[in-house]
Design a protein around this motif. Structure first.
Motif, PDB file in Angstrom:
ATOM      1  N   ILE A 126     -17.210 -11.962  27.042  1.00 41.27           N
ATOM      2  CA  ILE A 126     -18.219 -11.952  25.923  1.00 41.27           C
ATOM      3  C   ILE A 126     -18.510 -10.634  25.599  1.00 41.27           C
ATOM      4  CG2 ILE A 126     -20.534 -12.812  25.343  1.00 41.27           C
ATOM      5  CD1 ILE A 126     -18.240 -15.064  25.609  1.00 41.27           C
ATOM      6  N   LYS A 127     -18.576 -10.111  24.283  1.00 40.07           N
ATOM      7  CA  LYS A 127     -18.924  -8.828  23.897  1.00 40.07           C
ATOM      8  C   LYS A 127     -20.655  -8.947  23.524  1.00 40.07           C
ATOM      9  CE  LYS A 127     -17.265  -5.231  20.972  1.00 40.07           C
ATOM     10  NZ  LYS A 127     -18.594  -4.803  20.183  1.00 40.07           N
ATOM     11  N   ILE A 128     -21.412  -8.089  24.000  1.00 34.62           N
ATOM     12  CA  ILE A 128     -22.614  -7.978  23.771  1.00 34.62           C
ATOM     13  C   ILE A 128     -22.774  -6.531  23.407  1.00 34.62           C
ATOM     14  CG2 ILE A 128     -25.104  -8.108  24.712  1.00 34.62           C
ATOM     15  CD1 ILE A 128     -23.723  -9.709  27.068  1.00 34.62           C
ATOM     16  N   GLY A 129     -22.997  -6.409  21.835  1.00 28.96           N
ATOM     17  CA  GLY A 129     -23.118  -5.063  21.444  1.00 28.96           C
ATOM     18  C   GLY A 129     -21.932  -4.307  21.546  1.00 28.96           C
TER      19      GLY A 129
ATOM     20  N   LYS B 131     -23.494 -17.846  15.312  1.00 25.23           N
ATOM     21  CA  LYS B 131     -22.181 -17.784  14.866  1.00 25.23           C
ATOM     22  C   LYS B 131     -22.004 -16.940  13.588  1.00 25.23           C
ATOM     23  CE  LYS B 131     -20.651 -22.026  14.765  1.00 25.23           C
ATOM     24  NZ  LYS B 131     -20.169 -23.452  14.311  1.00 25.23           N
ATOM     25  N   ALA B 132     -22.884 -16.804  12.796  1.00 29.04           N
ATOM     26  CA  ALA B 132     -22.860 -16.201  11.549  1.00 29.04           C
ATOM     27  C   ALA B 132     -22.932 -14.764  11.901  1.00 29.04           C
ATOM     28  CB  ALA B 132     -23.877 -16.474  10.348  1.00 29.04           C
ATOM     29  N   TYR B 133     -23.509 -14.324  12.715  1.00 29.99           N
ATOM     30  CA  TYR B 133     -23.612 -12.738  12.954  1.00 29.99           C
ATOM     31  C   TYR B 133     -23.017 -12.559  14.406  1.00 29.99           C
ATOM     32  CZ  TYR B 133     -27.814 -12.137   9.787  1.00 29.99           C
ATOM     33  OH  TYR B 133     -28.534 -11.873   8.775  1.00 29.99           O
ATOM     34  N   HIS B 134     -22.203 -13.375  14.903  1.00 34.31           N
ATOM     35  CA  HIS B 134     -21.335 -13.064  15.935  1.00 34.31           C
ATOM     36  C   HIS B 134     -22.137 -12.439  17.029  1.00 34.31           C
ATOM     37  CE1 HIS B 134     -17.844 -13.444  13.170  1.00 34.31           C
ATOM     38  NE2 HIS B 134     -18.488 -12.529  12.444  1.00 34.31           N
ATOM     39  N   VAL B 135     -23.328 -13.221  17.241  1.00 34.37           N
ATOM     40  CA  VAL B 135     -24.278 -12.579  18.456  1.00 34.37           C
ATOM     41  C   VAL B 135     -24.148 -13.909  19.514  1.00 34.37           C
ATOM     42  CG1 VAL B 135     -26.784 -12.622  19.262  1.00 34.37           C
ATOM     43  CG2 VAL B 135     -25.733 -11.563  17.045  1.00 34.37           C
ATOM     44  N   PRO B 136     -23.788 -13.476  20.894  1.00 34.51           N
ATOM     45  CA  PRO B 136     -23.786 -14.353  21.993  1.00 34.51           C
ATOM     46  C   PRO B 136     -25.075 -14.967  22.474  1.00 34.51           C
ATOM     47  CG  PRO B 136     -23.451 -12.245  22.767  1.00 34.51           C
ATOM     48  CD  PRO B 136     -23.431 -12.105  21.107  1.00 34.51           C
TER      49      PRO B 136
END
Length: 352
Positions: A9-12, A120-125
């Motif tokens: 999972i990518k966080i920043g 989902k739209a901002y690709h934020v986990p």
């Protein structure tokens, strides 16, 4: 699942899970609306070794402040939201790299879906968090109290809810102030959950109690290959959380680097202020950029050289004086008041 098996999972700019190094987190205790104070604390945490930072977002002003905070820091920023789904949406719009919610208190399914769609739209986990103190009444009744089984069931229900909404960029946390319950819960959820686990002992207490409980709990969990990111929760300065987390990971062999300080417990032979000296050494080495160096601080010249053999460098106190020791060999004798500076200079010129 073990660290190697969990989903990445990518966080920043940071990636957790899938065998990546266990990331160290903390949480600010400033008012997030106070940008200057919050940034100042985050920069201090970065210097201490914090790799992901979380901020409380209790108001719309706090959510909007994230945009300015993000401009001035260098590590991923997580927004911590409870109760109001609109704050989660605003936090995402203002640059949060991840959001932490408990779908059980964020509102009905329509509100949870609105948050998920925005993420989902901002690709934020999304970190799905469940605490023993907020376990649903029906699960408390089902299991006859707050239990590891109840925590796992609650977390998985929320994970499945978000999965059914078409989103799988998730991090899961199940926390309890009961250390052994927390350990059992992580062992159970690791068997069935493919997502990275955020591990910590919640409300663990003051520096003394919190460090002991966190060390035991995190040690038991991480040593089984479970856990992808950790927070040591302490009632104290967040910087102390980072120091503790780094030492826990290093002790378990999950993190290298830095200078390790070992010191004897003192005895009747000790003729110097060893406790004060050891604390000064530990503080002093924080700012020296050396990796995998062990420093020994010993209280007497009787056993000091022998006990320091396993260290790269050490000092041992005598009566008004002390010894500088390298690899068990005595290098020089200096006055007591010069011990700290002598050690510091040796470390600063280590590679020369």
């Amino acid at each position: 699942m073990t660290r190697e098996q969990t989903k990445k999972i990518k966080i920043g700019s940071r990636v957790i899970g899938g065998g990546n190094p266990v990331a160290i987190q903390s949480m600010t205790n400033t008012r997030t609306e106070d940008v200057a104070a919050t940034v100042g604390q985050i920069l201090a945490l970065e210097k201490a070794g914090c790799e992901i930072i979380r901020c409380a977002v209790p108001t719309m002003e706090a959510a909007e402040s994230l945009a300015e905070i993000k401009k001035q820091i260098h590590i991923p920023l997580v927004a911590d939201i409870h109760f109001d789904y609109r704050l989660a949406i605003a936090a995402i719009e203002h640059g949060a790299d991840k959001i932490r919610i408990n779908p059980g208190n964020i509102g009905d399914e329509t509100k949870v879906r609105a948050v998920v769609e925005k993420a989902k739209a901002y690709h934020v986990p999304i970190r799905v968090g469940v605490n023993s103190g907020s376990l649903e009444k029906r699960l408390v009744e089902k299991y006859g109290g707050v239990t590891a089984e109840g925590l796992v069931e609650s977390a998985l229900e929320k994970v499945h809810m978000i999965e059914d909404m078409g989103y799988d960029q998730l991090v899961v946390s199940i926390k309890s102030s009961d250390v052994m319950m927390c350990v059992r819960a992580h062992e159970r959820i690791a068997e069935v959950c493919p997502y990275p686990l955020h591990v910590g002992i919640t409300e663990s207490g003051t520096l003394l109690a919190g460090n002991i409980k966190s060390s035991i709990g995190l040690g038991l969990i991480l040593s089984q290959g479970i856990g992808d990111t950790i927070r040591v929760s302490l009632t104290g300065s967040p910087v102390e959380e980072i120091k503790s987390a780094r030492l826990i990971l290093k002790t378990l062999g999950l993190r290298k680097g830095g200078i390790e300080v070992v010191s004897c417990p003192t005895c009747g032979r000790t003729k110097i202020d060893l406790i004060g000296l050891a604390n000064q050494v530990e503080e002093m080495v924080q700012d020296i950029p050396l990796d995998d160096i062990k420093v020994a601080v010993m209280g007497c010249v009787v056993n000091g050289p022998g006990e320091a053999k396993e260290a790269d460098i050490g000092i041992a106190g005598g009566i008004g004086e002390g010894l500088l020791i390298k690899k068990g060999e005595i290098i020089k004798k200096v006055k007591e008041e010069e011990l700290l500076e002598t050690l510091k200079q040796e470390l600063l010129h280590w590679n020369e």
